[in-house]
Write a protein that holds these residues in place. Structure first.
Motif, short mmCIF file in Angstrom:
data_model
loop_
_atom_site.label_atom_id
_atom_site.label_comp_id
_atom_site.label_asym_id
_atom_site.label_seq_id
_atom_site.Cartn_x
_atom_site.Cartn_y
_atom_site.Cartn_z
N PRO A 36 0.88 -1.18 -0.34
CA PRO A 36 0.06 0.31 0.20
C PRO A 36 0.67 1.41 0.16
N MET A 37 0.34 2.44 -1.00
CA MET A 37 0.97 3.70 -0.57
C MET A 37 1.27 4.02 0.80
N HIS A 43 4.91 11.28 3.67
CA HIS A 43 6.14 9.97 3.17
C HIS A 43 5.94 10.14 1.23
N VAL A 44 5.35 11.09 0.78
CA VAL A 44 5.40 10.88 -0.41
C VAL A 44 5.59 12.05 -1.04
N ASN A 45 6.76 11.62 -2.23
CA ASN A 45 7.50 12.85 -2.67
C ASN A 45 6.46 13.06 -3.85
N VAL A 52 9.85 7.06 1.43
CA VAL A 52 10.65 6.14 2.54
C VAL A 52 10.98 4.40 1.82
N LYS A 53 12.15 3.64 2.06
CA LYS A 53 12.04 2.49 1.60
C LYS A 53 10.96 1.31 2.07
N SER A 54 11.15 0.51 2.02
CA SER A 54 10.41 -0.65 2.45
C SER A 54 11.77 -1.88 2.56
N GLU A 55 12.06 -3.00 4.14
CA GLU A 55 12.53 -4.12 4.12
C GLU A 55 11.50 -5.01 4.37
N ARG A 56 11.90 -6.58 5.04
CA ARG A 56 11.02 -7.81 4.71
C ARG A 56 11.79 -7.55 6.10
N PHE A 57 10.31 -7.55 7.14
CA PHE A 57 10.37 -8.28 8.39
C PHE A 57 10.40 -9.59 8.60
N THR A 58 11.06 -10.25 9.51
CA THR A 58 10.89 -11.46 9.40
C THR A 58 10.44 -12.39 10.58
#
Length: 204
Positions: A36-37, A43-45, A52-58
């Motif tokens: 989702p945006m 947090h939107v240009n 902002v970036k996203s990363e995988r959480f496990t």
């Protein structure tokens, strides 16, 4: 690849001697789904892309069951959703456990309850992955688990619930500037909600 050791109860009783190995080819890779945006306000240009970036959480979906204090609000104006999730976790933790399924491929399916104008409830299944928008230090930017900020230890049920709710409503922006706790509780529990103001009651 799996190493296999065998014993007849006497020989190789410590299982130190390996008899062979089995290699599994084509193991499924973790799935990546569209996120989702983020919240437009912060947090939107200007060109409409995330700033902002996203990363995988496990981390584990549930670390020690479901508790009211598992819920941690992030940089999103959605205290209404945090309140609903925490209230449901406190009064009916099994409802939270039953609504979120780990699919085993890096994705989770969250089942919301949707009530139409006739009052009929239907299930609305939303599937999301474990990618979360992050702060500069790598911690989750929006909703998080209280037990840890580590990508492989943080309890995932609340951030996954929040992400799925954002996808259900259209984006994080749709849930980032306030909302209805009652609507969120209905989505979790399927129950009807009613409102009454404090002015309706006296001190007793």
């Amino acid at each position: 690849a799996f190493s296999v050791a065998v014993s007849d109860g006497t020989n190789n009783a410590s299982f130190r001697e390996v008899a062979g190995s089995i290699k599994v080819e084509g193991a499924p890779q973790p799935k990546n789904l569209e996120d989702p945006m983020p919240w437009k306000e912060r947090h939107v240009n200007a060109d409409g892309t995330p700033s902002v970036k996203s990363e995988r959480f496990t981390g584990p979906l549930f670390a020690e069951g479901v508790k009211v204090d598992d819920v941690k609000q992030g940089q999103l104006g959605n205290c209404f959703l945090c309140a609903a999730a925490a209230a449901a976790a406190h009064t009916d933790p099994d409802a939270i456990k039953n609504m979120i399924k780990d699919n085993g491929d890096g994705t989770y399916t969250v089942t919301f309850k949707e009530r139409d104008y006739r009052g009929t409830l239907t299930d609305k299944k939303i599937t999301v992955d474990g990618d979360l928008y992050v702060r500069a230090n790598g911690a989750a930017l929006y909703g998080a688990g209280m037990n840890s900020s580590s990508k492989d230890q943080m309890e995932m049920w609340y951030p996954i619930f929040e992400k799925a709710y954002a996808a259900y409503k259209g984006s994080y922006d749709k849930i980032g500037s306030g909302g209805s706790t009652g609507d969120a509780l209905t989505a979790i529990l399927g129950a009807r909600t009613t409102y009454s103001g404090v002015e309706d009651y006296n001190a007793d």
